[in-house]
Design an enzyme around this catalytic site. Structure first.
Site, PDB file in Angstrom:
ATOM      1  N   ARG A  11       0.860  -1.173   0.000  1.00  0.00           N
ATOM      2  CA  ARG A  11       0.000   0.000   0.000  1.00  0.00           C
ATOM      3  C   ARG A  11       0.906   1.235   0.000  1.00  0.00           C
ATOM      4  NH1 ARG A  11      -1.780  -3.690   3.779  1.00  0.00           N
ATOM      5  NH2 ARG A  11      -3.911  -4.407   3.517  1.00  0.00           N
ATOM      6  N   LYS A  39      -0.956  -2.541   7.372  1.00  0.00           N
ATOM      7  CA  LYS A  39      -2.290  -2.141   7.818  1.00  0.00           C
ATOM      8  C   LYS A  39      -2.912  -3.267   8.643  1.00  0.00           C
ATOM      9  CE  LYS A  39      -6.853  -1.072   6.055  1.00  0.00           C
ATOM     10  NZ  LYS A  39      -7.703  -1.353   4.921  1.00  0.00           N
ATOM     11  N   HIS A 114      -3.020   2.238  -5.595  1.00  0.00           N
ATOM     12  CA  HIS A 114      -3.620   0.999  -5.087  1.00  0.00           C
ATOM     13  C   HIS A 114      -3.884   0.005  -6.222  1.00  0.00           C
ATOM     14  CE1 HIS A 114      -5.094  -1.004  -1.524  1.00  0.00           C
ATOM     15  NE2 HIS A 114      -6.106  -1.468  -2.231  1.00  0.00           N
ATOM     16  N   ARG A 117      -1.167  -2.458  -6.534  1.00  0.00           N
ATOM     17  CA  ARG A 117      -1.294  -3.564  -5.570  1.00  0.00           C
ATOM     18  C   ARG A 117      -2.232  -4.637  -6.116  1.00  0.00           C
ATOM     19  NH1 ARG A 117      -1.026  -4.797  -0.076  1.00  0.00           N
ATOM     20  NH2 ARG A 117      -2.969  -5.340   0.930  1.00  0.00           N
ATOM     21  N   HIS A 140      -3.046  -9.758   3.925  1.00  0.00           N
ATOM     22  CA  HIS A 140      -4.473  -9.891   4.224  1.00  0.00           C
ATOM     23  C   HIS A 140      -4.688 -10.922   5.321  1.00  0.00           C
ATOM     24  CE1 HIS A 140      -5.614  -8.340  -0.025  1.00  0.00           C
ATOM     25  NE2 HIS A 140      -5.604  -7.371   0.856  1.00  0.00           N
ATOM     26  N   TYR A 149      -9.049  -8.758  -4.818  1.00  0.00           N
ATOM     27  CA  TYR A 149      -7.989  -8.063  -5.543  1.00  0.00           C
ATOM     28  C   TYR A 149      -7.689  -8.708  -6.885  1.00  0.00           C
ATOM     29  CZ  TYR A 149      -6.615  -4.954  -1.778  1.00  0.00           C
ATOM     30  OH  TYR A 149      -6.581  -3.953  -0.854  1.00  0.00           O
TER      31      TYR A 149
END
Length: 180
Positions: A11, A39, A114, A117, A140, A149
């Site tokens: 990210r 994150k 993004h 990614r 994740h 994704y």
């Protein structure tokens, strides 16, 4: 920086918080990035992870450190702004937009950091990388997040079928040669 977003599936915020000591070129077969501020899910705080430097990212980062990073003020920050501080994720987005404008790319063909990614996830999936490996690469918590994704190409089914048939025919041909 954009190659790092794409090849490591980071990210913008994660890339902006990388420091030079987070690069471990001798760790594992490809080298690894220590993403200390990954994150976390819903107030769980940062979730650190190790991300391999795939597809020659180690070479790009060596070049960056040797030829580019020294032109910015000395600080531990890997991708520094003009004062040596961390780039803001908005700055990363704006620089990508500016580069696409310079390139003359129509507004309809532009993409966000993004999207790099997401492209990382999709391209690794299309290459046959295991979905759980992609999940770990992206940091994740659930495979279902990773699946959101992945956007396979229009010919993904045909390409997968062609690879499977080619592999099977190769194995059958090898078995036929060894039994003669």
């Amino acid at each position: 920086m954009f190659r790092t977003l794409y090849h490591a599936g980071l990210r913008s915020e994660e890339a902006s918080l990388l420091d030079r000591p987070d690069l471990h070129f001798t760790r594992g077969p490809f080298g690894k990035l220590h993403v200390r501020f990954g994150k976390g899910a819903r107030t769980s705080g940062p979730r650190p992870r190790w991300v391999p430097m795939l597809d020659g990212l180690d070479l790009v980062l060596h070049w960056f450190l040797d030829d580019v990073r020294g032109k910015f003020p000395d600080s531990p920050v890997l991708f520094a702004d003009e004062s040596g501080g961390s780039l803001h994720r908005g700055t990363i987005r704006n620089r990508l937009r500016y580069l696409m404008e310079l390139e003359g790319r129509p507004a309809t063909d532009r993409f966000s950091p993004h999207a790099l990614r997401r492209a990382c996830a999709t391209h690794n999936y299309e290459r046959g990388v295991d979905l759980v490996a992609i999940q770990q690469l992206l940091g994740h918590w659930k495979v279902s997040s990773t699946m959101r994704y992945v956007r396979p190409s229009a010919t993904f089914i045909e390409d997968a079928y062609r690879r499977a048939v080619t592999t099977t025919l190769g194995e059958l041909t090898a078995e036929g040669d060894s039994s003669a």
